[in-house]
Design an enzyme around this catalytic site. Structure first.
Site, mmCIF file in Angstrom:
data_model
loop_
_atom_site.group_PDB
_atom_site.id
_atom_site.type_symbol
_atom_site.label_atom_id
_atom_site.label_comp_id
_atom_site.label_asym_id
_atom_site.label_seq_id
_atom_site.Cartn_x
_atom_site.Cartn_y
_atom_site.Cartn_z
ATOM 1 N N ARG A 1 -20.712 32.001 79.830
ATOM 2 C CA ARG A 1 -20.705 31.119 78.660
ATOM 3 C C ARG A 1 -22.044 31.160 77.906
ATOM 4 O O ARG A 1 -22.142 30.689 76.786
ATOM 5 C CB ARG A 1 -20.330 29.691 79.060
ATOM 6 N N TYR B 1 -10.041 28.280 53.011
ATOM 7 C CA TYR B 1 -8.965 28.550 53.966
ATOM 8 C C TYR B 1 -8.389 27.198 54.437
ATOM 9 O O TYR B 1 -9.146 26.257 54.679
ATOM 10 C CB TYR B 1 -9.544 29.359 55.130
ATOM 11 N N ASP C 1 -18.338 31.795 53.384
ATOM 12 C CA ASP C 1 -17.306 32.451 54.174
ATOM 13 C C ASP C 1 -17.034 33.797 53.512
ATOM 14 O O ASP C 1 -16.496 33.863 52.409
ATOM 15 C CB ASP C 1 -16.044 31.578 54.226
ATOM 16 N N LYS D 1 -9.722 39.011 60.992
ATOM 17 C CA LYS D 1 -9.181 39.663 59.803
ATOM 18 C C LYS D 1 -9.752 41.089 59.685
ATOM 19 O O LYS D 1 -9.389 41.937 60.458
ATOM 20 C CB LYS D 1 -9.478 38.795 58.576
HETATM 21 C C1 LIG Z 1 -8.465 33.062 58.881
HETATM 22 C C2 LIG Z 1 -9.620 32.495 58.183
HETATM 23 C C3 LIG Z 1 -10.478 31.601 58.822
HETATM 24 C C4 LIG Z 1 -10.233 31.089 60.223
HETATM 25 O O1 LIG Z 1 -10.424 32.106 61.167
HETATM 26 P P1 LIG Z 1 -9.620 32.157 62.574
HETATM 27 O O2 LIG Z 1 -10.149 33.419 63.175
HETATM 28 O O3 LIG Z 1 -8.172 32.168 62.265
HETATM 29 O O4 LIG Z 1 -10.024 30.945 63.336
HETATM 30 C C5 LIG Z 1 -11.591 31.149 58.121
HETATM 31 N N1 LIG Z 1 -11.834 31.551 56.865
HETATM 32 C C6 LIG Z 1 -11.024 32.408 56.217
HETATM 33 C C7 LIG Z 1 -11.341 32.807 54.815
HETATM 34 C C8 LIG Z 1 -9.875 32.901 56.843
HETATM 35 O O5 LIG Z 1 -9.067 33.729 56.182
#
Ligand SMILES: *Cc1c(COP(=O)(O)O)cnc(C)c1O
Length: 398
Positions: free
Chosen positions: A76, A130, A195, A220
């Site tokens: 961890r 998101y 982000d 992603k």
């Molecule tokens: C999918 C997504 C998230 C969240 O990420 P996870 O890996 O699903 O927890 C945050 N920001 C954006 C722009 C996303 O597309």
């Protein structure tokens, strides 16, 4: 042994191109180790006969949050395979460090907790975000309070207890863009989190434009194949140390196998983004010229996401695709399409969703690596279920 390994990005200033870094960063020691692929260390614990030395190392981590030299004591705290991914992503984003998490949401949670632990619980955020990021902020689950505004309103929304300004650009799902440099300027000493999931460091490096913290859903584009969940926060050393302490305390660690897959994903990130962007731009052009399509959203910065609004029922388009996969998420090698108002942004209250420009007619498409003609043929077939502008106008007048 793998521990001394990943050289810190700051220690290796380099003029190498992004495509080169994508393939080599985090792997510099492999030749000396006699390896070609990065080793996967699945250990949850690390043996030591020297209790006093281990105690001292635990104290050091508790006090500083810095990456430990040598084995991580317990999984961890750190993991050498995941550390390779963190090193590589930091190099691509041009940051001193990066900290990986079990998901993008775990990463955002850790950022909010780092700031809340300093008593800075107020967040200024720009919609749309998101859906789950919106929900996490708006619901106050972590004791944070959010003020929603547009980029022009950020300066006025900042208070003495503001710990973070948050923006997504291009934003999910409208692909609206924010001028990061201008926004960073008005944030002053309040950290700006961008982000960067949609643009990736291939198209945009927010820290070069004044952001302090960069968030990715690594699920992603960084993973890129729809088979690994992860998150990563790229930032300076001080912020990263605080994030490591929160990660240790709350346990949102990335699995080492995911760390391996994400490192592997980074190697092809530039070619995937470049190839899919060419296809996405062409599909955006064709959609904009199609009488069944009311509006197309495609970012200035480019990228592989296209959103569009149809005159007809968007759910008919989702029902009609055959090659394109009707699914949430994005950034995979295959093309995905979904209806934000029904799925990805369902959790955001209807009024807030609409005010943020997320129309009920909006479809969000993540363009993959298929041939553009095959994708266009599939889209045309799916769109044939929806009326063209003239036809619907005529129907309405009957
Ligand atoms: C999918 C997504 C998230 C969240 O990420 P996870 O890996 O699903 O927890 C945050 N920001 C954006 C722009 C996303 O597309």
């Amino acid at each position: 042994m793998d521990y001394a390994a990943p050289t810190t990005p700051a220690a290796t200033p380099t003029a190498r191109a992004l495509a080169t870094e994508a393939v080599h960063a985090g792997r510099e020691d492999l030749v000396a180790l006699g390896l070609h692929a990065a080793p996967i260390d699945l250990s949850t614990t690390y043996p030591s006969h020297d209790v006093a030395a281990e105690a001292a190392r635990i104290d050091t981590f508790a006090a500083t949050g810095a990456r430990l030299d040598g084995p991580p004591v317990y999984a961890r705290l750190d993991n050498p395979t995941t550390a390779r991914f963190e090193t590589a992503l930091a190099r691509l984003e041009g940051t001193a460090d990066a900290v990986a998490f079990a998901s993008g949401m775990a990463g955002l949670t850790a950022v909010l907790l780092v700031r809340a632990s300093l008593g800075l619980r107020h967040v200024v955020a720009v919609r749309p975000l998101y859906g789950c990021s919106d929900h996490l902020l708006d619901g106050g689950l972590l004791g944070t309070e959010v003020t929603w505004t547009d980029p022009a309103g950020v300066a006025d929304a900042i208070r003495p207890d503001t710990g973070l300004v948050m923006v997504e650009t291009p934003a999910n799902p409208t692909l609206a863009e924010t001028d990061i440099r201008a926004l960073a300027h008005v944030c002053g000493s309040v950290p700006l989190l961008v982000d960067n999931t949609f643009a990736t460091p291939v198209l945009q490096r927010p820290v070069e434009q004044g952001a302090r913290v960069v968030l990715h859903s690594a699920t992603k584009y960084l993973g890129g194949h729809g088979d690994v969940m992860g998150g990563v926060v790229a930032c300076d050393e001080e912020f990263a140390a605080a994030l490591r302490q929160v990660r240790f305390a709350t346990g949102g660690v990335l699995h080492p196998m995911a760390g391996y897959l994400l490192l592997r994903g980074l190697a092809t990130l530039p070619v995937r983004i470049w190839a899919a962007s060419v296809t996405a731009a062409e599909l955006a052009r064709r959609l904009a010229a199609d009488p069944r399509v009311a509006r197309v959203h495609y970012p200035e910065v480019g990228g592989a996401m296209v959103s569009f609004e149809v005159y007809g029922e968007p759910r008919d388009v989702i029902a009609g695709v055959r090659l394109i996969t009707p699914a949430v998420s994005l950034g995979s090698v295959d093309t995905l399409i979904q209806h934000p108002a029904s799925i990805s942004h369902r959790i955001v209250a209807e009024g807030d969703r609409r005010a943020a420009g997320v129309s009920d007619r909006l479809l969000r498409m993540s363009v993959g690596l298929e041939d553009v003609e095959d994708l266009w043929a599939d889209l045309c077939e799916a769109l044939s279920a929806t009326p063209a502008r003239l036809a619907s106008a005529r129907a309405a007048s009957v």
